[in-house]
Design an enzyme around this catalytic site. Structure first.
Site: not given
Length: 372
Positions: A188, A190-193
């Site tokens: 998603f 906003t995730k770190t990746l």
């Protein structure tokens, strides 16, 4: 000053030529499902995490659904998890007719309280779904010990945990998602990746489970138009994989920057009356996907942030055992007091690699002004 909770625009502008080229290459080569970039990303994830196998799927939610189905979290079987999480961590169990069994959280980490898991095990229990939340992993030593004693499957919900690792009793650190039978990641945005749309990944070190996940993502086919299972249509999009491959080149740098930003917050808010911070427990490497605070008069604080154009998020405003969709489980208010209390105190501040120090200063100044 307006401070966004997250924006993809700064990252895109910084690496515009690389992103544009990656997308253009997919378009020039001709759009295909499960194209070369998907296989390349799976290989990159395996190298980064040391997982033996990786299977790209359409979302982190789909990754949970597929893995839960394969592991037998269904048909009345009980699966232990936490009520303090996103819906998908539990709906993946309920969707197959499994019975979610909640255990309260550790108030200092927000992860499932491993000391309470064994008391919830019955002769119907088949698995555990630990969720690695926000910045750190759950106590995987205790969880895997319990699983071994009771012959339980472990599905690590590492949707928020890409880059985190746990040492525990082992001789080396193990990446989040690679300790249980299956692990999943969400891409998603906003995730770190994070992708520029939806995407997810299933990882495992078991060849049999890998082959099943690979089949289940394409309707249960073992070869074209030959179906051994009733599977799903859940394939990681080739364009999203191309975008993620660009991001993987800078992943360690992005994780380091998140730590720098977290330390800005810690430094500027360390003596602010009315705030508490989560504590990192266990021998592990955290990753600050989210920067959470526990705040006195949380609702007043976030209204103050809003008035000063500081965006925020609340993970989570209502625990799952009190959600209408899970009312059939029979839980009531007061059953999981730590989760319920944390839901009234928690707030997430903006953190992503491209946020500026001036913006963090403004956020912290705004918070301090509220508590004067």
């Amino acid at each position: 000053m307006k401070v966004n909770f997250y924006t993809s625009q700064r990252e895109y502008q910084e690496k515009k030529a690389e992103f544009d080229k990656a997308i253009e290459n997919v378009l020039k080569d001709g759009i295909s499902t499960l194209g070369k970039e998907v296989a390349d990303l799976e290989k990159s994830i395996m190298e980064f995490t040391s997982a033996k196998y990786a299977v790209g799927v359409a979302s982190g939610t789909d990754a949970l659904v597929l893995a839960s189905d394969i592991l037998g979290f269904k048909n009345g079987s009980e699966v232990i998890t936490s009520p303090f999480t996103f819906l998908a961590s539990t709906s993946c169990i309920a969707r197959h007719g499994g019975q979610p069994v909640f255990v309260d959280i550790d108030e200092e980490t927000f992860n499932i309280d491993a000391a309470k898991i064994e008391d919830a095990v019955t002769d119907k229990t088949v698995g555990i779904v630990p969720i690695h939340l926000f910045c750190q992993m759950a106590d995987m030593d205790s969880i895997m010990d319990i699983a071994a004693r009771h012959n339980l499957k472990v599905l690590e919900d590492a949707a928020e945990a890409f880059g985190m690792s746990w040492k525990g009793k082992g001789s080396k650190y193990k990446h989040a998602g690679t300790i249980g039978d299956y692990g999943i990641y969400s891409f998603f945005p906003t995730k770190t990746l994070g992708a520029y749309g939806d995407g997810g990944m299933i990882v495992t070190n078991d060849e049999g489970l890998y082959k099943l996940a690979k089949s289940y993502r394409v309707h249960g086919a073992t070869e074209k138009y030959h179906y051994d299972y009733i599977g799903y249509n859940s394939r990681l999009d080739t364009i999203q994989a191309a975008i993620l491959l660009v991001k993987m080149k800078y992943m360690r740098e992005a994780i380091t920057k998140r730590e720098v930003i977290a330390n800005w917050y810690f430094d500027r808010l360390k003596d602010c009356q009315g705030l508490r911070f989560p504590k990192i427990k266990g021998e592990q490497h955290p990753v600050y996907y989210v920067f959470n605070i526990l705040a006195e008069n949380r609702d007043g604080l976030v209204e103050h942030l809003k008035k000063n154009q500081v965006q925020y998020s609340i993970y989570y405003p209502l625990p799952l055992h009190l959600q209408k969709c899970f009312s059939y489980l029979g839980y009531k208010k007061g059953d999981f007091p730590v989760s319920e209390r944390v839901c009234t105190e928690i707030a997430a501040l903006p953190i992503y690699p491209e946020i500026t120090e001036d913006e963090v200063d403004f956020v912290c100044h705004t918070i301090r002004n509220f508590y004067k």
